[in-house]
Design a protein around this motif. Structure first.
Motif, PDB file in Angstrom:
ATOM      1  N   THR A   1       0.847  -1.212   0.000  1.00 50.95           N
ATOM      2  CA  THR A   1       0.000   0.000   0.000  1.00 50.95           C
ATOM      3  C   THR A   1       0.872   1.247   0.000  1.00 50.95           C
ATOM      4  N   SER A   2       2.008   1.168   0.660  1.00 46.71           N
ATOM      5  CA  SER A   2       2.852   2.356   0.656  1.00 46.71           C
ATOM      6  C   SER A   2       3.434   2.575  -0.739  1.00 46.71           C
ATOM      7  N   ASP A   3       3.658   1.465  -1.470  1.00 49.01           N
ATOM      8  CA  ASP A   3       4.118   1.575  -2.853  1.00 49.01           C
ATOM      9  C   ASP A   3       3.077   2.270  -3.721  1.00 49.01           C
ATOM     10  N   LEU A   4       1.817   1.885  -3.502  1.00 53.48           N
ATOM     11  CA  LEU A   4       0.729   2.472  -4.289  1.00 53.48           C
ATOM     12  C   LEU A   4       0.601   3.948  -3.976  1.00 53.48           C
ATOM     13  N   ARG A   5       0.735   4.267  -2.689  1.00 50.89           N
ATOM     14  CA  ARG A   5       0.650   5.665  -2.273  1.00 50.89           C
ATOM     15  C   ARG A   5       1.774   6.458  -2.938  1.00 50.89           C
ATOM     16  N   ASP A   6       2.978   5.875  -2.968  1.00 52.48           N
ATOM     17  CA  ASP A   6       4.103   6.548  -3.613  1.00 52.48           C
ATOM     18  C   ASP A   6       3.836   6.765  -5.090  1.00 52.48           C
ATOM     19  N   LYS A   7       3.238   5.747  -5.736  1.00 52.99           N
ATOM     20  CA  LYS A   7       2.962   5.878  -7.177  1.00 52.99           C
ATOM     21  C   LYS A   7       1.965   7.007  -7.408  1.00 52.99           C
ATOM     22  N   ASN A   8       0.921   7.080  -6.582  1.00 55.01           N
ATOM     23  CA  ASN A   8      -0.058   8.155  -6.722  1.00 55.01           C
ATOM     24  C   ASN A   8       0.588   9.507  -6.500  1.00 55.01           C
ATOM     25  N   GLN A   9       1.407   9.563  -5.477  1.00 49.80           N
ATOM     26  CA  GLN A   9       2.087  10.813  -5.151  1.00 49.80           C
ATOM     27  C   GLN A   9       2.953  11.265  -6.323  1.00 49.80           C
ATOM     28  N   LEU A  10       3.661  10.310  -6.915  1.00 53.11           N
ATOM     29  CA  LEU A  10       4.534  10.636  -8.049  1.00 53.11           C
ATOM     30  C   LEU A  10       3.702  11.141  -9.223  1.00 53.11           C
ATOM     31  N   ALA A  11       2.572  10.469  -9.475  1.00 51.74           N
ATOM     32  CA  ALA A  11       1.716  10.886 -10.590  1.00 51.74           C
ATOM     33  C   ALA A  11       1.194  12.299 -10.380  1.00 51.74           C
ATOM     34  N   ARG A  12       0.801  12.583  -9.133  1.00 48.78           N
ATOM     35  CA  ARG A  12       0.286  13.934  -8.850  1.00 48.78           C
ATOM     36  C   ARG A  12       1.389  14.970  -8.984  1.00 48.78           C
ATOM     37  N   LEU A  13       2.559  14.634  -8.500  1.00 46.95           N
ATOM     38  CA  LEU A  13       3.691  15.549  -8.617  1.00 46.95           C
ATOM     39  C   LEU A  13       3.971  15.851 -10.084  1.00 46.95           C
ATOM     40  N   GLU A  14       4.066  14.790 -10.883  1.00 48.33           N
ATOM     41  CA  GLU A  14       4.358  14.976 -12.307  1.00 48.33           C
ATOM     42  C   GLU A  14       3.301  15.845 -12.975  1.00 48.33           C
ATOM     43  N   ALA A  15       2.036  15.619 -12.611  1.00 51.08           N
ATOM     44  CA  ALA A  15       0.953  16.400 -13.223  1.00 51.08           C
ATOM     45  C   ALA A  15       1.081  17.876 -12.888  1.00 51.08           C
ATOM     46  N   VAL A  16       1.625  18.177 -11.718  1.00 47.15           N
ATOM     47  CA  VAL A  16       1.746  19.578 -11.315  1.00 47.15           C
ATOM     48  C   VAL A  16       2.974  20.237 -11.940  1.00 47.15           C
ATOM     49  N   VAL A  17       4.110  19.531 -11.964  1.00 46.78           N
ATOM     50  CA  VAL A  17       5.359  20.206 -12.338  1.00 46.78           C
ATOM     51  C   VAL A  17       5.814  20.006 -13.779  1.00 46.78           C
ATOM     52  N   LEU A  18       5.499  18.838 -14.377  1.00 46.58           N
ATOM     53  CA  LEU A  18       6.032  18.606 -15.716  1.00 46.58           C
ATOM     54  C   LEU A  18       5.507  19.556 -16.799  1.00 46.58           C
ATOM     55  N   PRO A  19       4.227  19.978 -16.724  1.00 51.16           N
ATOM     56  CA  PRO A  19       3.746  20.904 -17.761  1.00 51.16           C
ATOM     57  C   PRO A  19       4.535  22.207 -17.838  1.00 51.16           C
ATOM     58  N   HIS A  20       5.278  22.547 -16.788  1.00 51.66           N
ATOM     59  CA  HIS A  20       5.982  23.822 -16.785  1.00 51.66           C
ATOM     60  C   HIS A  20       7.476  23.667 -17.014  1.00 51.66           C
ATOM     61  N   LEU A  21       7.849  22.565 -17.623  1.00 51.17           N
ATOM     62  CA  LEU A  21       9.268  22.307 -17.853  1.00 51.17           C
ATOM     63  C   LEU A  21       9.895  23.370 -18.757  1.00 51.17           C
ATOM     64  N   ASP A  22       9.148  23.796 -19.789  1.00 51.94           N
ATOM     65  CA  ASP A  22       9.694  24.825 -20.679  1.00 51.94           C
ATOM     66  C   ASP A  22       9.928  26.129 -19.919  1.00 51.94           C
TER      67      ASP A  22
END
Lengths: 179, 248
Positions: free
Chosen positions: A2-23
């Motif tokens: 479950t902690s792995d799943l939580r980490d995966k969700n956290q990573l997905a949310r992080l990516e959704a917030v920060v990756l669009p602004h890479l440029d």
């Protein structure tokens, strides 16, 4: 598991917030460090820091939040790797400079000479350069810029005005010099 | 308002960032003042120039992947990541205590090397878990070597030793010693061999040092400014053979 799943969700949310602004992140880092390779290193480090601070992010739009981190990472990096370059905090009062000269007729700025503008922008002190990058290149409001660089809106307005004036003055001088 | 009062506000006016009252005052002034109108035109021209695409620096193509990998590597929250490492060390402490204090001797002799060995073991074990062995699966060294460009700040030498019975399986980005490192994966029969490389702080070359920890053999050396750590559960003589071929 479950902690792995939580980490995966956290990573997905992080990516959704920060990756669009890479440029935007790279553009700012590139304009502050002046070099492709250095900008890439700084961006990677900034993203790692964003990941560490992500728990403290409660907003909707990550751009201003991320760019604050990128900017801070840039200046920390510059202090460490280019200690001879001045990044002292800018005294707006002291550096009020000369009054604006209205450009003589015939030297009205054309929209074409981008190379000249780019070179001049590269040579501006970082305090002017960063507000111009954030306002003109990233289209951020005065309020957003103020949040990112941590000064009042009035300071943003005056730095922008002075930065742009210096751009125009340098360009005017060069236009006179060039055949 | 006079021109002198208007002048510092003109940029703000052009940016649409002034309050309504001042907006109206400036508009009224501009209708009567050619000088200020001209100034405003200059402002607009500068703004237009700054929108040219040659001035904006978008992120290079490989940076996105580099950043994503980097985030994924740190993907377990840093606290969890460190906890896992310490659990690994605690487990091996217990193991060696049973063997009669060997670890106490090892730790006191070369603590930094011991910590690093434990990290290498952790990374090796983690890589064996499903879907985590390689990021770039290829037995072609001409595919694996360039894959690391832009991901690590050095260029690892990659060999395919298939003709000697050590085929290359691929490459992977990993995390050791507080930095991103390159991992090259080989196989000998069913045994996985991980080779970790990174630029070393002490630039001096050193001869291969063989260690046995738990069920693994580790061999490490410095060469040409790079630290190398090889780990496998393969037996020692064959692993030494691999290292010799790798170092040629």
């Amino acid at each position: 598991m479950t902690s792995d799943l939580r980490d995966k969700n956290q990573l997905a949310r992080l990516e959704a917030v920060v990756l669009p602004h890479l440029d935007a992140a790279y553009n700012l880092a590139r304009w502050l460090t002046g070099k492709d390779h250095d900008a890439e290193d700084v961006v990677q480090e900034a993203y790692l820091r964003a990941s560490q601070f992500f728990d403290g992010f409660h907003g909707v739009d990550g751009r201003a939040w991320l760019l604050t981190i990128v900017r801070n990472t840039c200046y920390t990096w510059l202090k460490k790797n280019r200690p001879h370059e001045p990044t002292v905090s800018f005294d707006d009062e002291q550096h009020s400079g000369s009054r604006e000269d209205t450009a003589p007729e015939g030297l009205l700025m054309q929209g074409e000479d981008c190379r000249l503008v780019r070179e001049t922008l590269e040579e501006l002190p970082p305090e002017f350069r960063e507000v111009i990058v954030l306002r003109e290149l990233e289209g951020m409001s005065y309020k957003e810029v103020a949040t990112i660089i941590g000064v009042p809106v009035g300071t943003v307005m005056s730095r922008l005005a002075r930065g742009r004036e210096r751009l125009q003055q340098c360009l005017t001088k060069r236009l006179i010099k060039e055949p | 308002m006079t021109c002198q009062e208007i002048q510092p506000l003109l940029y703000g006016y052009g940016d649409g960032e002034l309050d309504l009252v001042r907006n109206l005052e400036i508009e009224r002034h501009l209708q009567e003042c050619a000088g200020c109108s001209k100034a405003l035109e200059r402002h607009q021209a500068l703004r237009t120039t700054l929108t040219d695409p040659s001035i904006y620096h978008p992120a290079p193509a490989h940076l996105r992947e580099r950043v994503r990998l980097s985030l994924r590597r740190q993907g377990k929250s840093p606290a969890t990541f460190r906890a896992t490492r310490w659990v690994g060390i605690a487990a091996s402490v217990a193991f060696f205590a049973i063997l009669g204090g060997t670890l106490a001797w090892a730790l006191s002799k070369r603590p930094a090397e011991e910590m690093l060995a434990q990290e290498v073991i952790s990374d090796h074990v983690r890589s064996l878990m499903a879907n985590h062995l390689v990021d770039v699966p290829s037995s072609n060294q001409h595919k694996v070597k360039p894959w690391f460009n832009g991901l690590v700040n050095f260029s690892p030498e990659v060999k395919n030793l298939e003709s000697k019975g050590f085929p290359l399986v691929g490459g992977r980005l990993d995390y050791l010693n507080n930095r991103t490192v390159a991992a090259l994966v080989y196989k000998r029969r069913e045994h996985v061999i991980n080779v970790f490389l990174w630029p070393s702080a002490t630039a001096e070359d050193s001869a291969p040092h063989v260690m046995q920890r738990q069920t693994y053999h580790l061999i490490h050396w410095n060469n040409a400014g790079l630290a190398h750590w090889v780990i496998s559960d393969l037996n020692e003589p064959e692993l030494q053979e691999f290292v010799q071929l790798f170092r040629e």
